[in-house]
Write an enzyme that holds these catalytic residues in place. Structure first.
Site, PDB file in Angstrom:
ATOM      1  N   SER A  22       0.827  -1.187   0.000  1.00  0.00           N
ATOM      2  CA  SER A  22       0.000   0.000   0.000  1.00  0.00           C
ATOM      3  C   SER A  22       0.876   1.257   0.000  1.00  0.00           C
ATOM      4  CB  SER A  22      -0.948  -0.040   1.206  1.00  0.00           C
ATOM      5  OG  SER A  22      -1.942   0.944   1.118  1.00  0.00           O
ATOM      6  N   ARG A  50     -11.949   7.205   9.379  1.00  0.00           N
ATOM      7  CA  ARG A  50     -11.498   5.812   9.417  1.00  0.00           C
ATOM      8  C   ARG A  50     -12.526   4.885   8.782  1.00  0.00           C
ATOM      9  NH1 ARG A  50      -7.091   2.637   9.371  1.00  0.00           N
ATOM     10  NH2 ARG A  50      -7.291   0.783  10.657  1.00  0.00           N
ATOM     11  N   ASP A 106      -8.538  -6.435  -4.862  1.00  0.00           N
ATOM     12  CA  ASP A 106      -8.115  -5.098  -4.420  1.00  0.00           C
ATOM     13  C   ASP A 106      -8.651  -4.063  -5.409  1.00  0.00           C
ATOM     14  OD1 ASP A 106      -6.864  -2.789  -3.594  1.00  0.00           O
ATOM     15  OD2 ASP A 106      -4.828  -3.617  -3.623  1.00  0.00           O
ATOM     16  N   HIS A 139      -8.065  -5.075  -0.445  1.00  0.00           N
ATOM     17  CA  HIS A 139      -6.752  -4.445  -0.380  1.00  0.00           C
ATOM     18  C   HIS A 139      -5.911  -4.970   0.781  1.00  0.00           C
ATOM     19  CE1 HIS A 139      -3.679  -1.407  -0.791  1.00  0.00           C
ATOM     20  NE2 HIS A 139      -3.912  -0.962   0.424  1.00  0.00           N
ATOM     21  N   ASP A 140      -6.547  -5.295   1.878  1.00  0.00           N
ATOM     22  CA  ASP A 140      -5.824  -5.740   3.070  1.00  0.00           C
ATOM     23  C   ASP A 140      -5.224  -7.138   2.932  1.00  0.00           C
ATOM     24  OD1 ASP A 140      -5.897  -3.557   4.670  1.00  0.00           O
ATOM     25  OD2 ASP A 140      -7.382  -4.321   6.071  1.00  0.00           O
TER      26      ASP A 140
END
EC number: 2.3.1.31
Length: 409
Positions: A179, A248, A345, A378-379
Site C-alpha cells: 500500500s 477511518r 483489491d 486491499h488488506d
C-alpha cells in the site's frame, strides 16, 4: 533481544490498515523487541520537497535479527498508511498483540530473522514516535498542529535513508512494503537505485487514481468539519474524535472487498431481530464500522491522518522522475523487482501493477509479477496467504544467491 516467544494460537493482531481479521495464528516470534529513536537535523534542518525545513527530525524504529559482518543482509520494511515501526515480536512478555506483520517477519518466516536484519521505521508525519503534527515545534514549544509542513513519500524515504546510514548500511538487500509502504518501496528503487538490490512493492500504485484521491478527501473533510479540529489546534482541548472516526470508516471500506463484506456481514442485523426504524446501527456492518472508527481514535492522531493521506495523494512517480513518462522514471532503477497485486483489491487494482511492470520491462529490468487470488480486498497483503509467503521467501532466497549472501550468523 530476549528469548524467542511463541505467539498464542489465536493472537490479536494490529495492522497498519485494518483489523477486520481479529484472530490469526502467527507462529514463532522474534520475541521481545524495543522501540528505538534516531534523531537528525538539529543543526541543519531537513529541507522538504515543499521547500520548507524541518528539524530536528526523530524517527521511531525497530530492528530484529542480526546484521552480518559485512552489513549486506538488511531488509527495510515500510509500513502502510496508519501503521508504525512495530513490525514483529512483542514489546513485553505479557503483550497479547504482536507487530503488524508478525505473520511474515520472524524465525523461519518469509522474511526470516535467522537470515536477515530487519528494519522498520515510523514515517515522518506519523504519530507513533516519529516527528509529526503532534510533536513539539521547537520555535513555539507547543505541538505543530496544522503548522507542520506537508511531507511527501520522497521526504519519508529521505528520512529513512538517514536512519539506514546511521546503522552503517550502504546497500539494502531488499525494501518491501504494501500500500503506502509500497509507494515508499518504489520511491527507494528510483531515488536510490544503487542502494537497493531488490524491491518488493505489494498492493500499491505509482500514483493515486482520482477515485483514491476522492476517498481520501472525503475522509479529510470529515476531520476538518469536526468543530473540535479547531484548525489543527486541539492538543490541549477536546480532540476531533467523531471526525476521525468517520474518516477511518470511509478508509476502512476501501480496504475490504464486496465479497469479504458479504461473507462477514451480508445484511445480517446486529443484536436485533427486526429493523429499528431509527438511526441506530441496525446492520452488523454498521456496528462494525462504528466500532473500528471509535477504536481508531484511541491510537491515532487526526492531524497525522490528514498529512499522511495528502502525502499518498501527492505521490506520482512518473511526474517526479520521468516528466510524465513512467518508462523514463523507471530508467533510473537497477534493482530486481517482485510486484504483487490481489484480485479483489479495488483500491489499487491489478491493472495499476501491470502498468508499472510494463514500464519496468521496457527498461529491461529483472521483474517478477504475480496477481494473487484473494477475496479479502486491499488488506490481503496483511493476512495469511501461502502464495504470498512462498513468493516472498523464494524471491529473497534468489536475491541472496545473486548477492552471495549466507546466513546472518
Amino acid at each position: 533481544m530476549g528469548a524467542p516467544l511463541t505467539a498464542p494460537a489465536a493472537c490479536l493482531t494490529f495492522s497498519g490498515m485494518s483489523e477486520y481479521i481479529e484472530q490469526i495464528e502467527t507462529g514463532e516470534s522474534v520475541g521481545l523487541v524495543e522501540k528505538r529513536y534516531f534523531t537528525f537535523g538539529g543543526d541543519e534542518p531537513m529541507v522538504l520537497e515543499s521547500g520548507r525545513s524541518l528539524g530536528p527530525v526523530t524517527l521511531a524504529y525497530e530492528t530484529c535479527g542480526a546484521l552480518n559482518a559485512d552489513r549486506t543482509n538488511a531488509i527495510l520494511v515500510c509500513h502502510a498508511l496508519t501503521g508504525d515501526s512495530h513490525v514483529a515480536g512483542f514489546y513485553d512478555a505479557n503483550d497479547p498483540k504482536p507487530g503488524w506483520w508478525d505473520l511474515m517477519v520472524g524465525p523461519g518466516k518469509p522474511i526470516d530473522t535467522d537470515k536477515y536484519f530487519v528494519i522498520c521505521s515510523n514515517v515522518i508525519g506519523g504519530c507513533m514516535g516519529s516527528t509529526g503534527p503532534m510533536s513539539e515545534n521547537p520555535a513555539t514549544g507547543r505541538p505543530y498542529g496544522a503548522s507542520f509542513p506537508v511531507v511527501t513519500i520522497g521526504d519519508m524515504v529521505r528520512a529513512q535513508r538517514r536512519l539506514v546510514d546511521s546503522l552503517g548500511i550502504d546497500t539494502l538487500l531488499a525494501v518491501v512494503g504494501g500500500s503506502v509502504g509500497g509507494m515508499q518501496v518504489l520511491e527507494w528503487s528510483v531515488r536510490y537505485p544503487h542502494r537497493v538490490h531488490a524491491a518488493i512493492p505489494l498492493a500499491t500504485t505509482v500514483k493515486h487514481s482520482a477515485q483514491a484521491i476522492a476517498f481520501n478527501e472525503v475522509a479529510r473533510q470529515a476531520i476538518m468539519a469536526d468543530p473540535n479540529w479547531n484548525r489543527g489546534d486541539y492538543y490541549e482541548s477536546a480532540k476531533p474524535e467523531h471526525g476521525l472516526a468517520v474518516a477511518r470508516m470511509v478508509g476502512h471500506i476501501t480496504y475490504l472487498s464486496d465479497e469479504s463484506m458479504r461473507h462477514k456481514f451480508d445484511r445480517r442485523l446486529q443484536d436485533r431481530v427486526e429493523l429499528s426504524f431509527d438511526f441506530e446501527a441496525d446492520f452488523q456492518v454498521e456496528s462494525y464500522l462504528r466500532y473500528q472508527g471509535n477504536k481508531f481514535v484511541d491510537r491515532f492522531d487526526a492531524n497525522s491522518f490528514l498529512y499522511l493521506t495528502k502525502a499518498a495523494d501527492y505521490f506520482n512517480l512518473e511526474n517526479h522522475y520521468g516528466d510524465g513518462s513512467l518508462v523514463a522514471a523507471f530508467s533510473r532503477a537497477s534493482c530486481r523487482y517482485l510486484v504483487v497485486s490481489f484480485t479483489s483489491d479495488w483500491l489499487y487494482p491489478t491493472y495499476q501493477s501491470k502498468t508499472m511492470v510494463k514500464a519496468m520491462k521496457k527498461n529491461s529490468l529483472d521483474v517478477s509479477f504475480c496477481e494473487i487470488e484473494a477475496p479479502w480486498g486491499h488488506d490481503a497483503f496483511l493476512l495469511p496467504n501461502t502464495r504470498l509467503s512462498d513468493l516472498l521467501s523464494g524471491f529473497l532466497n534468489k536475491i541472496c544467491l545473486h548477492c552471495r549472501i549466507g546466513d546472518a550468523s
